[in-house]
Design a protein around this motif. Structure first.
Motif, PDB file in Angstrom:
ATOM      1  N   ILE A  56       0.864  -1.179   0.000  1.00 54.46           N
ATOM      2  CA  ILE A  56       0.000   0.000   0.000  1.00 54.46           C
ATOM      3  C   ILE A  56       0.900   1.228   0.000  1.00 54.46           C
ATOM      4  CG2 ILE A  56      -1.911   1.186   1.126  1.00 54.46           C
ATOM      5  CD1 ILE A  56      -2.519  -1.664   0.103  1.00 54.46           C
ATOM      6  N   ARG A  66      -4.782   6.053  -1.669  1.00 56.46           N
ATOM      7  CA  ARG A  66      -5.883   5.747  -2.579  1.00 56.46           C
ATOM      8  C   ARG A  66      -6.288   4.274  -2.536  1.00 56.46           C
ATOM      9  NH1 ARG A  66      -6.477  10.015  -1.755  1.00 56.46           N
ATOM     10  NH2 ARG A  66      -6.136  11.870  -3.027  1.00 56.46           N
ATOM     11  N   LYS A  67      -5.612   3.483  -1.709  1.00 51.07           N
ATOM     12  CA  LYS A  67      -5.927   2.066  -1.617  1.00 51.07           C
ATOM     13  C   LYS A  67      -5.859   1.626  -0.168  1.00 51.07           C
ATOM     14  CE  LYS A  67      -4.506  -2.460  -3.424  1.00 51.07           C
ATOM     15  NZ  LYS A  67      -3.497  -3.186  -4.228  1.00 51.07           N
ATOM     16  N   ASP A 102      -5.158  -4.779   3.381  1.00 48.20           N
ATOM     17  CA  ASP A 102      -5.817  -6.079   3.330  1.00 48.20           C
ATOM     18  C   ASP A 102      -6.250  -6.481   4.735  1.00 48.20           C
ATOM     19  OD1 ASP A 102      -6.710  -8.644   2.943  1.00 48.20           O
ATOM     20  OD2 ASP A 102      -4.745  -9.478   2.387  1.00 48.20           O
ATOM     21  N   TRP A 113      -9.048   2.029   5.218  1.00 50.19           N
ATOM     22  CA  TRP A 113      -9.680   1.852   3.921  1.00 50.19           C
ATOM     23  C   TRP A 113      -9.781   3.243   3.297  1.00 50.19           C
ATOM     24  CZ3 TRP A 113     -14.386   4.406   3.203  1.00 50.19           C
ATOM     25  CH2 TRP A 113     -15.015   4.861   4.381  1.00 50.19           C
ATOM     26  N   SER A 114     -10.017   3.309   2.009  1.00 50.55           N
ATOM     27  CA  SER A 114      -9.952   4.613   1.364  1.00 50.55           C
ATOM     28  C   SER A 114     -10.968   4.750   0.250  1.00 50.55           C
ATOM     29  CB  SER A 114      -8.552   4.843   0.791  1.00 50.55           C
ATOM     30  OG  SER A 114      -8.415   6.151   0.292  1.00 50.55           O
TER      31      SER A 114
END
Length: 289
Positions: free
Chosen positions: A43, A47-48, A51, A77-78
């Motif tokens: 990551i 923007r992401k 997991d 989270w995004s």
């Protein structure tokens, strides 16, 4: 002015060489959750999201017999910078559950309290404060992120009564959670303040604790051309910041320090809540920023 954080430092251990794995929010938070380097979890930007089914120290603590809770901004989270209009944060609740949190009171990043909903926006709505808050947030977003020219020294405090700003909400909910905790299991609680990240929304009384003229304005000179990679574009997008006067930079720091002191005050109230439950000496407290 951080008497309560100073107390933690004086009575505990300060890790002066402990550095974040990333200068960005989501990658750094994911590393704190799963113990991996950025190159391992992959990551690289905000923007992401991480997991939630991968490694998780919270899930490990839960499985070892602890009650696990989180209150505040997780940013694991995004969405995009513009958010998803009308999305309520509870729709992402399964993500935090997968990370291992049993109790979850999540709030949005302040930027996303404009277009999106969360427990904090519900609280503001119940008090008739939501419209004013969203107008304040969207004005800041437009100036700072949507092609405007930021003037952080001019940013006013949050347009809500004292104690109704987002970090006070998080602090108060954390104190209430500790007061009401009755489970026989030991607890693990993450308290995730949104500040002192901008917007600098701390109440005016906290700004008045500081004398702007006495503060170090920081580095005034721009780096010499040719600028480092990425610097030229940022200077063009923030011309006012690049040319800010000494007085403007000092006021900027006042606004920032006000948020720091506000959070410190809530750290003190959390310590007080632990003391009243006679759990302070039985609790490991970790503060990171």
């Amino acid at each position: 002015l951080t008497p309560h954080l100073d107390r933690l430092s004086a009575e505990g251990i300060t890790f002066t060489r402990c550095m974040s794995n990333s200068p960005l929010c989501v990658p750094a938070r994911v590393s704190l959750m799963n113990g991996q380097l950025v190159r391992e979890h992959g990551i690289w930007s905000n923007r992401k999201g991480g997991d939630e089914n991968g490694p998780s120290h919270v899930r490990n603590i839960r499985d070892a017999g602890y009650h696990t809770s989180v209150i505040g901004k997780t940013h694991l989270w995004s969405t995009s910078a513009k958010g998803q209009q009308g999305l309520h944060i509870r729709e992402m609740d399964q993500n935090l559950e997968a990370w291992g949190f049993e109790y979850r009171l999540e709030v949005n990043d302040p930027m996303l309290t404009g277009p999106m909903d969360c427990h904090y926006t519900e609280y503001l709505d119940s008090k008739g404060l939501l419209e004013a808050h969203r107008e304040y947030i969207m004005q800041w977003v437009k100036e700072s992120y949507w092609g405007g020219d930021p003037h952080p020294w001019n940013q006013p405090p949050a347009p809500v009564p004292e104690g109704d700003d987002i970090d006070s909400y998080i602090g108060r909910k954390s104190v209430e959670w500790l007061k009401d905790y009755q489970d026989d299991r030991p607890f693990y609680l993450q308290v995730q303040f949104t500040g002192p990240h901008d917007p600098y929304d701390g109440p005016q009384e906290y700004r008045e604790m500081y004398d702007a003229s006495s503060l170090d304005p920081g580095i005034m000179e721009l780096p010499k051309e040719p600028y480092p990679l990425g610097m030229e574009g940022r200077i063009k997008r923030g011309a006012a910041i690049a040319s800010a006067t000494e007085e403007q930079r000092q006021q900027w720091r006042v606004n920032y320090y006000a948020n720091v002191t506000l959070i410190d005050e809530w750290v003190g109230k959390i310590l007080e809540a632990l003391e009243k439950k006679e759990e302070l000496d039985n609790t490991l407290i970790i503060f990171n920023s």
